[in-house]
Motif scaffolding. Structure first.
Motif, PDB file in Angstrom:
ATOM      1  N   VAL A  26       1.715   2.138  12.811  1.00  0.00           N
ATOM      2  CA  VAL A  26       1.696   3.494  13.331  1.00  0.00           C
ATOM      3  C   VAL A  26       1.420   4.434  12.168  1.00  0.00           C
ATOM      4  O   VAL A  26       2.133   4.420  11.158  1.00  0.00           O
ATOM      5  N   THR A  27       0.382   5.227  12.298  1.00  0.00           N
ATOM      6  CA  THR A  27      -0.071   6.071  11.195  1.00  0.00           C
ATOM      7  C   THR A  27       1.031   6.986  10.683  1.00  0.00           C
ATOM      8  O   THR A  27       1.116   7.264   9.482  1.00  0.00           O
ATOM      9  N   ALA A  28       1.918   7.422  11.566  1.00  0.00           N
ATOM     10  CA  ALA A  28       2.981   8.344  11.162  1.00  0.00           C
ATOM     11  C   ALA A  28       4.027   7.696  10.263  1.00  0.00           C
ATOM     12  O   ALA A  28       4.814   8.417   9.631  1.00  0.00           O
ATOM     13  N   ASN A  29       4.031   6.389  10.164  1.00  0.00           N
ATOM     14  CA  ASN A  29       5.024   5.704   9.337  1.00  0.00           C
ATOM     15  C   ASN A  29       4.546   5.679   7.884  1.00  0.00           C
ATOM     16  O   ASN A  29       4.074   4.670   7.370  1.00  0.00           O
ATOM     17  N   THR A  30       4.684   6.799   7.216  1.00  0.00           N
ATOM     18  CA  THR A  30       4.127   6.949   5.870  1.00  0.00           C
ATOM     19  C   THR A  30       4.838   6.062   4.842  1.00  0.00           C
ATOM     20  O   THR A  30       4.219   5.628   3.867  1.00  0.00           O
ATOM     21  N   ALA A  31       6.115   5.794   5.042  1.00  0.00           N
ATOM     22  CA  ALA A  31       6.826   4.921   4.101  1.00  0.00           C
ATOM     23  C   ALA A  31       6.255   3.510   4.139  1.00  0.00           C
ATOM     24  O   ALA A  31       6.076   2.867   3.101  1.00  0.00           O
ATOM     25  N   ALA A  32       5.946   3.024   5.349  1.00  0.00           N
ATOM     26  CA  ALA A  32       5.337   1.693   5.467  1.00  0.00           C
ATOM     27  C   ALA A  32       3.971   1.675   4.795  1.00  0.00           C
ATOM     28  O   ALA A  32       3.623   0.716   4.099  1.00  0.00           O
ATOM     29  N   ARG A  33       3.188   2.734   4.989  1.00  0.00           N
ATOM     30  CA  ARG A  33       1.855   2.772   4.385  1.00  0.00           C
ATOM     31  C   ARG A  33       1.948   2.706   2.862  1.00  0.00           C
ATOM     32  O   ARG A  33       1.160   2.005   2.202  1.00  0.00           O
ATOM     33  N   ALA A  34       2.918   3.390   2.280  1.00  0.00           N
ATOM     34  CA  ALA A  34       3.077   3.347   0.825  1.00  0.00           C
ATOM     35  C   ALA A  34       3.380   1.928   0.358  1.00  0.00           C
ATOM     36  O   ALA A  34       2.866   1.468  -0.677  1.00  0.00           O
ATOM     37  N   PHE A  35       4.205   1.208   1.120  1.00  0.00           N
ATOM     38  CA  PHE A  35       4.511  -0.185   0.772  1.00  0.00           C
ATOM     39  C   PHE A  35       3.260  -1.044   0.824  1.00  0.00           C
ATOM     40  O   PHE A  35       2.977  -1.814  -0.112  1.00  0.00           O
ATOM     41  N   TYR A  36       2.496  -0.924   1.907  1.00  0.00           N
ATOM     42  CA  TYR A  36       1.304  -1.762   2.047  1.00  0.00           C
ATOM     43  C   TYR A  36       0.278  -1.457   0.952  1.00  0.00           C
ATOM     44  O   TYR A  36      -0.389  -2.378   0.454  1.00  0.00           O
ATOM     45  N   ASP A  37       0.163  -0.204   0.576  1.00  0.00           N
ATOM     46  CA  ASP A  37      -0.730   0.134  -0.532  1.00  0.00           C
ATOM     47  C   ASP A  37      -0.281  -0.573  -1.814  1.00  0.00           C
ATOM     48  O   ASP A  37      -1.115  -1.087  -2.579  1.00  0.00           O
ATOM     49  N   ARG A  38       1.004  -0.619  -2.040  1.00  0.00           N
ATOM     50  CA  ARG A  38       1.521  -1.231  -3.270  1.00  0.00           C
ATOM     51  C   ARG A  38       1.290  -2.734  -3.308  1.00  0.00           C
ATOM     52  O   ARG A  38       1.180  -3.312  -4.404  1.00  0.00           O
ATOM     53  N   VAL A  39       1.223  -3.377  -2.145  1.00  0.00           N
ATOM     54  CA  VAL A  39       1.047  -4.839  -2.136  1.00  0.00           C
ATOM     55  C   VAL A  39      -0.405  -5.229  -1.841  1.00  0.00           C
ATOM     56  O   VAL A  39      -0.679  -6.359  -1.438  1.00  0.00           O
ATOM     57  N   GLY A  40      -1.321  -4.296  -2.066  1.00  0.00           N
ATOM     58  CA  GLY A  40      -2.732  -4.663  -2.102  1.00  0.00           C
ATOM     59  C   GLY A  40      -3.529  -4.530  -0.827  1.00  0.00           C
ATOM     60  O   GLY A  40      -4.663  -5.007  -0.759  1.00  0.00           O
ATOM     61  N   PHE A  41      -2.996  -3.867   0.192  1.00  0.00           N
ATOM     62  CA  PHE A  41      -3.759  -3.671   1.423  1.00  0.00           C
ATOM     63  C   PHE A  41      -4.662  -2.444   1.297  1.00  0.00           C
ATOM     64  O   PHE A  41      -4.346  -1.481   0.590  1.00  0.00           O
ATOM     65  N   HIS A  42      -5.778  -2.498   2.009  1.00  0.00           N
ATOM     66  CA  HIS A  42      -6.687  -1.355   2.074  1.00  0.00           C
ATOM     67  C   HIS A  42      -6.951  -1.014   3.537  1.00  0.00           C
ATOM     68  O   HIS A  42      -6.773  -1.847   4.425  1.00  0.00           O
ATOM     69  N   GLU A  43      -7.378   0.202   3.777  1.00  0.00           N
ATOM     70  CA  GLU A  43      -7.628   0.631   5.148  1.00  0.00           C
ATOM     71  C   GLU A  43      -8.932   0.035   5.672  1.00  0.00           C
ATOM     72  O   GLU A  43      -9.932  -0.056   4.953  1.00  0.00           O
ATOM     73  N   ILE A  44      -8.909  -0.362   6.941  1.00  0.00           N
ATOM     74  CA  ILE A  44     -10.092  -0.882   7.622  1.00  0.00           C
ATOM     75  C   ILE A  44     -10.487   0.140   8.688  1.00  0.00           C
ATOM     76  O   ILE A  44      -9.717   0.389   9.619  1.00  0.00           O
ATOM     77  N   PRO A  45     -11.655   0.755   8.554  1.00  0.00           N
ATOM     78  CA  PRO A  45     -12.060   1.744   9.563  1.00  0.00           C
ATOM     79  C   PRO A  45     -12.224   1.078  10.933  1.00  0.00           C
ATOM     80  O   PRO A  45     -12.922   0.077  11.065  1.00  0.00           O
ATOM     81  N   VAL A  46     -11.575   1.637  11.924  1.00  0.00           N
ATOM     82  CA  VAL A  46     -11.638   1.134  13.297  1.00  0.00           C
ATOM     83  C   VAL A  46     -11.906   2.310  14.232  1.00  0.00           C
ATOM     84  O   VAL A  46     -11.177   3.310  14.198  1.00  0.00           O
ATOM     85  N   VAL A  47     -12.942   2.191  15.028  1.00  0.00           N
ATOM     86  CA  VAL A  47     -13.258   3.225  16.000  1.00  0.00           C
ATOM     87  C   VAL A  47     -12.173   3.219  17.085  1.00  0.00           C
ATOM     88  O   VAL A  47     -11.733   2.167  17.540  1.00  0.00           O
ATOM     89  N   ASP A  48     -11.760   4.391  17.501  1.00  0.00           N
ATOM     90  CA  ASP A  48     -10.750   4.530  18.569  1.00  0.00           C
ATOM     91  C   ASP A  48      -9.461   3.776  18.246  1.00  0.00           C
ATOM     92  O   ASP A  48      -8.922   3.035  19.078  1.00  0.00           O
ATOM     93  N   ALA A  49      -8.955   3.961  17.049  1.00  0.00           N
ATOM     94  CA  ALA A  49      -7.725   3.284  16.644  1.00  0.00           C
ATOM     95  C   ALA A  49      -6.488   3.920  17.260  1.00  0.00           C
ATOM     96  O   ALA A  49      -5.399   3.334  17.186  1.00  0.00           O
ATOM     97  N   GLY A  50      -6.620   5.086  17.867  1.00  0.00           N
ATOM     98  CA  GLY A  50      -5.474   5.742  18.488  1.00  0.00           C
ATOM     99  C   GLY A  50      -4.427   6.102  17.450  1.00  0.00           C
ATOM    100  O   GLY A  50      -4.744   6.597  16.371  1.00  0.00           O
ATOM    101  N   PRO A  51      -3.150   5.810  17.742  1.00  0.00           N
ATOM    102  CA  PRO A  51      -2.079   6.187  16.802  1.00  0.00           C
ATOM    103  C   PRO A  51      -1.909   5.206  15.644  1.00  0.00           C
ATOM    104  O   PRO A  51      -1.013   5.376  14.826  1.00  0.00           O
TER     105      PRO A  51
END
Length: 210
Positions: free
Chosen positions: A174-199
């Motif tokens: 869920v995009t609003a979960n900014t704390a989770a996003r910070a964790f995933y960035d730290r462990v090497g994940f990158h964003e994958i563009p997806v059309v109509d990804a919704g929330p």
């Protein structure tokens, strides 16, 4: 004098962990926080986001044991999302349809929305994610977050995936979960563009650790 306390350890999931894993899922299912006030049926979220993975891919399910035998976090997933969706449709939904019948109309509550997701496993087959055939879910109870255990769980899971021949993995958060996003960035994940990804925001990475 040696301490009698046991250190926390990451270990494979065991069937006896079912209730503890479900509890972790419930307590982290709403933007990383407790979902019990939103989804009164405490079997609902684990039935969608935890238990089917433990059932279909137990070799990819790992828990953080607090040292007493209780799971206080987990990581689980599948090496093959397409196969998982087929198994979910063919085997898992019939097991739950009596308790969670498919909604007849638009959802009127957050729980009805989740039940709708339960009956649409094909939503996991996103064309932009074909190069990332595996996917995962990771959750830790709040007292165990920010202490390095999430990274250790992730490394354990990535190594297991790589050993199964899965070259890349994705997750939807869920995009609003900014704390989770910070964790995933730290462990090497990158964003994958997806059309109509919704929330959701989709992230991915190779399973090989460098």
């Amino acid at each position: 004098m040696p301490s009698l306390e046991q250190a926390p350890v990451i270990r494979p999931y065991r069937p006896a962990d079912r209730d503890a894993v479900a509890d972790v899922c419930v307590r982290t299912a709403h933007l990383g926080g407790d979902s019990r006030s939103i989804h009164p049926d405490q079997r609902l979220m684990p039935s969608i986001f935890a238990e089917p993975y433990c059932h279909f891919a137990p070799e990819l399910a790992f828990v953080l044991d607090d040292g007493t035998g209780r799971a206080v976090g987990y990581i689980l997933g599948t090496a093959d999302t397409e196969r998982f969706v087929k198994d979910f449709r063919r085997i898992w939904i019939p097991r739950l349809a009596g308790r969670y019948p498919e909604p007849a109309g638009p959802p009127g509550t957050p729980s009805e929305e989740m039940i709708g997701l339960l009956h649409r496993p094909e939503r996991m087959l996103v064309p932009e994610l074909v190069a990332y055939p595996a996917h995962l879910h990771i959750d830790l109870l709040p007292p165990w977050q920010g202490r390095g255990y999430g990274r250790r769980l992730m490394h354990t899971f990535l190594d297991a995936l790589h050993g199964q021949g899965a070259g890349a993995v994705h997750l939807g958060m869920v995009t609003a979960n900014t704390a989770a996003r910070a964790f995933y960035d730290r462990v090497g994940f990158h964003e994958i563009p997806v059309v109509d990804a919704g929330p959701l925001t989709y992230l991915g990475r190779a399973t090989r650790r460098v």
